[in-house]
Design an enzyme around this catalytic site. Sequence first.
Site, PDB file in Angstrom:
ATOM      1  N   LYS A 133       0.835  -1.203   0.000  1.00 32.08           N
ATOM      2  CA  LYS A 133       0.000   0.000   0.000  1.00 32.08           C
ATOM      3  C   LYS A 133       0.873   1.258   0.000  1.00 32.08           C
ATOM      4  O   LYS A 133       0.569   2.243  -0.691  1.00 32.08           O
ATOM      5  CB  LYS A 133      -0.917   0.001   1.221  1.00 32.08           C
ATOM      6  CG  LYS A 133      -2.000  -1.049   1.208  1.00 32.08           C
ATOM      7  CD  LYS A 133      -3.228  -0.598   0.448  1.00 32.08           C
ATOM      8  CE  LYS A 133      -4.027   0.402   1.243  1.00 32.08           C
ATOM      9  NZ  LYS A 133      -5.319   0.710   0.591  1.00 32.08           N
ATOM     10  N   ASP A 136      -4.403 -14.093  -0.919  1.00 32.24           N
ATOM     11  CA  ASP A 136      -4.218 -12.693  -1.306  1.00 32.24           C
ATOM     12  C   ASP A 136      -2.902 -12.340  -1.984  1.00 32.24           C
ATOM     13  O   ASP A 136      -2.537 -11.169  -2.022  1.00 32.24           O
ATOM     14  CB  ASP A 136      -4.350 -11.783  -0.079  1.00 32.24           C
ATOM     15  CG  ASP A 136      -5.673 -11.885   0.628  1.00 32.24           C
ATOM     16  OD1 ASP A 136      -6.544 -12.627   0.140  1.00 32.24           O
ATOM     17  OD2 ASP A 136      -5.845 -11.236   1.660  1.00 32.24           O
ATOM     18  N   HIS A 190      -1.406  -8.402  -2.599  1.00 37.49           N
ATOM     19  CA  HIS A 190      -0.173  -7.871  -2.046  1.00 37.49           C
ATOM     20  C   HIS A 190       0.833  -7.553  -3.158  1.00 37.49           C
ATOM     21  O   HIS A 190       1.382  -6.459  -3.233  1.00 37.49           O
ATOM     22  CB  HIS A 190       0.448  -8.872  -1.071  1.00 37.49           C
ATOM     23  CG  HIS A 190      -0.405  -9.170   0.123  1.00 37.49           C
ATOM     24  ND1 HIS A 190       0.124  -9.533   1.343  1.00 37.49           N
ATOM     25  CD2 HIS A 190      -1.735  -9.170   0.315  1.00 37.49           C
ATOM     26  CE1 HIS A 190      -0.840  -9.744   2.218  1.00 37.49           C
ATOM     27  NE2 HIS A 190      -1.989  -9.537   1.593  1.00 37.49           N
ATOM     28  N   GLU A 247     -13.143 -10.598  -2.006  1.00 30.90           N
ATOM     29  CA  GLU A 247     -13.702  -9.324  -1.581  1.00 30.90           C
ATOM     30  C   GLU A 247     -13.253  -8.231  -2.547  1.00 30.90           C
ATOM     31  O   GLU A 247     -14.041  -7.755  -3.369  1.00 30.90           O
ATOM     32  CB  GLU A 247     -13.214  -9.034  -0.161  1.00 30.90           C
ATOM     33  CG  GLU A 247     -13.814  -7.820   0.500  1.00 30.90           C
ATOM     34  CD  GLU A 247     -13.267  -7.691   1.914  1.00 30.90           C
ATOM     35  OE1 GLU A 247     -14.047  -7.899   2.857  1.00 30.90           O
ATOM     36  OE2 GLU A 247     -12.074  -7.397   2.069  1.00 30.90           O
ATOM     37  N   GLU A 261      -8.524  -4.698  -6.159  1.00 30.96           N
ATOM     38  CA  GLU A 261      -7.111  -4.986  -5.902  1.00 30.96           C
ATOM     39  C   GLU A 261      -6.637  -6.113  -6.817  1.00 30.96           C
ATOM     40  O   GLU A 261      -5.461  -6.166  -7.188  1.00 30.96           O
ATOM     41  CB  GLU A 261      -6.892  -5.319  -4.431  1.00 30.96           C
ATOM     42  CG  GLU A 261      -6.977  -4.088  -3.549  1.00 30.96           C
ATOM     43  CD  GLU A 261      -6.628  -4.354  -2.101  1.00 30.96           C
ATOM     44  OE1 GLU A 261      -5.688  -3.727  -1.584  1.00 30.96           O
ATOM     45  OE2 GLU A 261      -7.306  -5.190  -1.469  1.00 30.96           O
TER      46      GLU A 261
END
Length: 1002
Positions: free
Chosen positions: A424, A495, A499, A572, A576
């Site tokens: 991020k 994920d 990332h 979700e 991303e």
Amino acid sequence: MSHTPAPTASPPSSPPRARPLVPAGRRWQGVAACAVAALVVGGMSGTVVPDRASAATTKVGAGSYTTTLPAGAALPSGCGDLSTNPRAFVTANAPQGAVPTNDWWSSLLFKRSDCSFGEPLMAHPASYDTDRGGLGVSYTTTPVITGGATGVGEYKFPYTRDLQVGVAGLDAPQVRVDGWTDWTVTPVWSDGTRTLRATIGHGLPLSYYQVAGGRAQVRTDGAPRVWSRSGATVGFSVRGHDYVAYAPTGASWTQSGSTFSSTLAGKGYFSVAVLPTTTASTDATRKALATSYGRYAHAVVTGTKLTYSYNPGTAAARARYTFTTTRREGSGAGTVVALYPHQWKALKEATPIGQTYVSPRGAMKTLVGATSFLTSQPFRGVLPEVPAVATSRGADRATLAALLAEEAADPARERASDTYWAGKGLGRAARIAEIADQVGSTTVRDKALGTLRRTLTDWLTASAGEQDHLFHYDRAWGTLIGYDASYGSDAELNDHHFHYGYFVAAAATLAKFDPAWAATGRYGGMVDLLVRDANNYDRSDARFPYLRDFDIYAGHDWASGHGAFGSGNNQESSSEGMNFAGALVQWGQATGNTKVRNAGIHLYTTQAAAIREYWFDVGGTNFPKAFPHGTVGMVWGDGGAYSTWFTAEPEKIQGINQLPITGSHFYLGHSPSYVRANYAEVVRNRGSEPTVWQDILWEYLALGDPAAALAKYRADPGFTSEEGESRAHTFHWIRNLAALGTVDTAVTANHPMAMAFRKAGKRTYVVANVSTQALTVTFSDGRRVKAPAGRTVAAGAQSWSGGKAGGVPTPPPTAPSSPPPPAASASPTVTPTAPPTGPPTATAPPSSGATRYLRTDGTLGAAGSAGTVSVAAARGTFDGTPHAGRTFTATGVTGRWTGTTAFDLAVDAGTGVGNATQVRISYDRTGDGSADRVETYRYFATDPVPGYEHHTQGVRLLSSSGTGTGGDLTGGTVTVQVWSAIGNGPTTLGLGSASRVVLPLR
């Protein structure tokens, strides 16, 4: 287990999360041991032997990764010896190489909660489940809808068994995986006498079986109504759904009550089809379909394969889905295929039949006799950033310059050292570098680029003995895990695309300005490994599974590595996932790697279509009519949920599928009217304009109504930025879209980094040239735009040219260049773990010191009798504020302060979703009742899988006060407080020898 809605509140600073929340604390799932199969590697059966003799790293150009697991780090874990043997639940027949994860059927292989069988498998149109007697089959056509019109809620087409297919008397102790292809899987059962082998897949109404040791059996749940019996075929209805069982020629079915059985004429094979019939169907239409399907009933699907291409000249991204069939009898070489909406809306060269299937994704249309089908989607382009057509001049330039100056000191604002939050921070700095370069703020640009270069180089270089800011390759699992890990990216392989997408996107930005850094012989090779781990685009590379996170047939990513949920797998933050896809396009373009670029374009166009249909339902045809929401925060195998793993706030439920806002996210604006409706739903559900994540929501609104977004921005300039955002980027994005208008989807270009905008009927054409050569781009309406090397150009209604000119000084290499190693050079180090079945004994302390255990009497002392205590539910937000927690105290403590606090707590929230525990440790050095040092750690979010997890100091400090070193204790008091920071359910805390704190005292 079933998914439950998210908690009713969450701290404003809660991160976007994509799977069960498992932050950087070392993850461990206590599960029962179960029987496992021998590991098969390279044709040999045996056991993976861990090698801890010495730390090792493997060079990749100037970068490197470790092949020795960092101290305290976790590897994927699950039932039995799965941690050291990921092939524990596959047979010797299964394909060699890295095992696939993150798929719709992964719970068969990556067993965690049920150590014998898998969780329900949402294949669509049918769903399946495995048990001792065989394969259950479900075709649910009526949704279950929960929740209200404005709060959290969900719709589900839950697995509800219609029938079980097996062998008479089958009593298998477990199911294993005998094989897989791009979107099929073959589970196998054996009880020593009887065996069953089934092949099932996405989009396959037919399921195929081989049996031995007994009669084939189809047992219905409820009395069947037989509407056709013809030789080897029997057609019947159960619970309102129609099925056909096809035995071989010469065989017949015998019915006894609700059970059909057959000797199969000694041939050992048969198939079962679910039909796309409705209550309006007649027996005549059922029989006609049964006959049509029957031509292909014994053409077993033995292979499925994706091939894709991108044609810049036509901007067409094409995908061909091929089925290989093996005829057991008959002449039909094709099969019956059900297509998802994102597929049949882009279908070429074929026409579906009239009947459709009901599915959680909307109507599935059917091809009969297909050997393949072709889809084609237009690729409408990505950009490094929205061009500075407005913010490069006048008062807006001065405003942006001031906002950029605020970021010069710390462009990344990284919150933690795990891969998600480091990513991020990289994303934030990359946006600042891009916009600062556009407007000539070279000091800020170079500061941001320096941050990117320094951070990426640090992460992409591993040193012997290093424990974080590195990547570790595990050959057994075929994965590259970054440590510190977070949200289950280690123990659950969750994920990775989320990332690593931030890392690759940041590398793409840096590559434009510093191509030497991005060269394969320097750090480009390590970036490529991140790409391959999350979504390996090279079938010949056996180090990683092919397209790990991307479900080839469903058209989108899955976030969970194991998918072990009653509702199937889930995702979700679709945005991303698109951040990863767009990053591949930009990285491939910047480095000249067309294979990576084209892989990114396939992922991007396919998933953009899937998001449009299944997260947003832009056309209003896929969600159940009674579902009161126009969007979902999460897609599950059996439906969708207006919720998240971490909050019930509407801004975040919807914003999680919008962030990060980058030049790879213009797909969000392909339907401006839907953008406006989506934003209006936030306001309606909130009862007001958004109060958190305003910047994300305004930037999203700017893709549908940029003037309204700019007005909202100017009316509330004191907003708090989302953690990956900056005020500078928010203003730049909204202000320039107000000048450009919305994305013009009617126009494409013959270059992947070009697109058109439209405002008041006038077009602006934008081209980003990240190469070192000038180019001319042709748009589909005939407009041609010239772009100098390294420049972004806008032409038409808005005219502007800017960006990197003359290059940016490149620092000397930080390490000597060397060629990347061959694919086989990675060697594994696998650390075995044996999870217990009850409250665990705490793992070895991370540092030396005085160890105190949390005891049942509320004290901190020597290991006491085993026990547990319930930590009350938060039912609110208490991040950093102890609330209704549990307290453990040690008095009369004397010792010299020598280091830092460590702790290891056994916590389990059962099946509760969205829970998180938090810890505060206070030191009163003299016992006078006044704390001299207080350490509050970030919360540890538990997953909804029963079994203990480790909450450790790896979550990192949230805050501290008082002296951190040199503060010795003399008759002092140490207090440990444990409470629920968020969540609506209680959490169990293991006591006795299960949880401890290691005081930094000697």
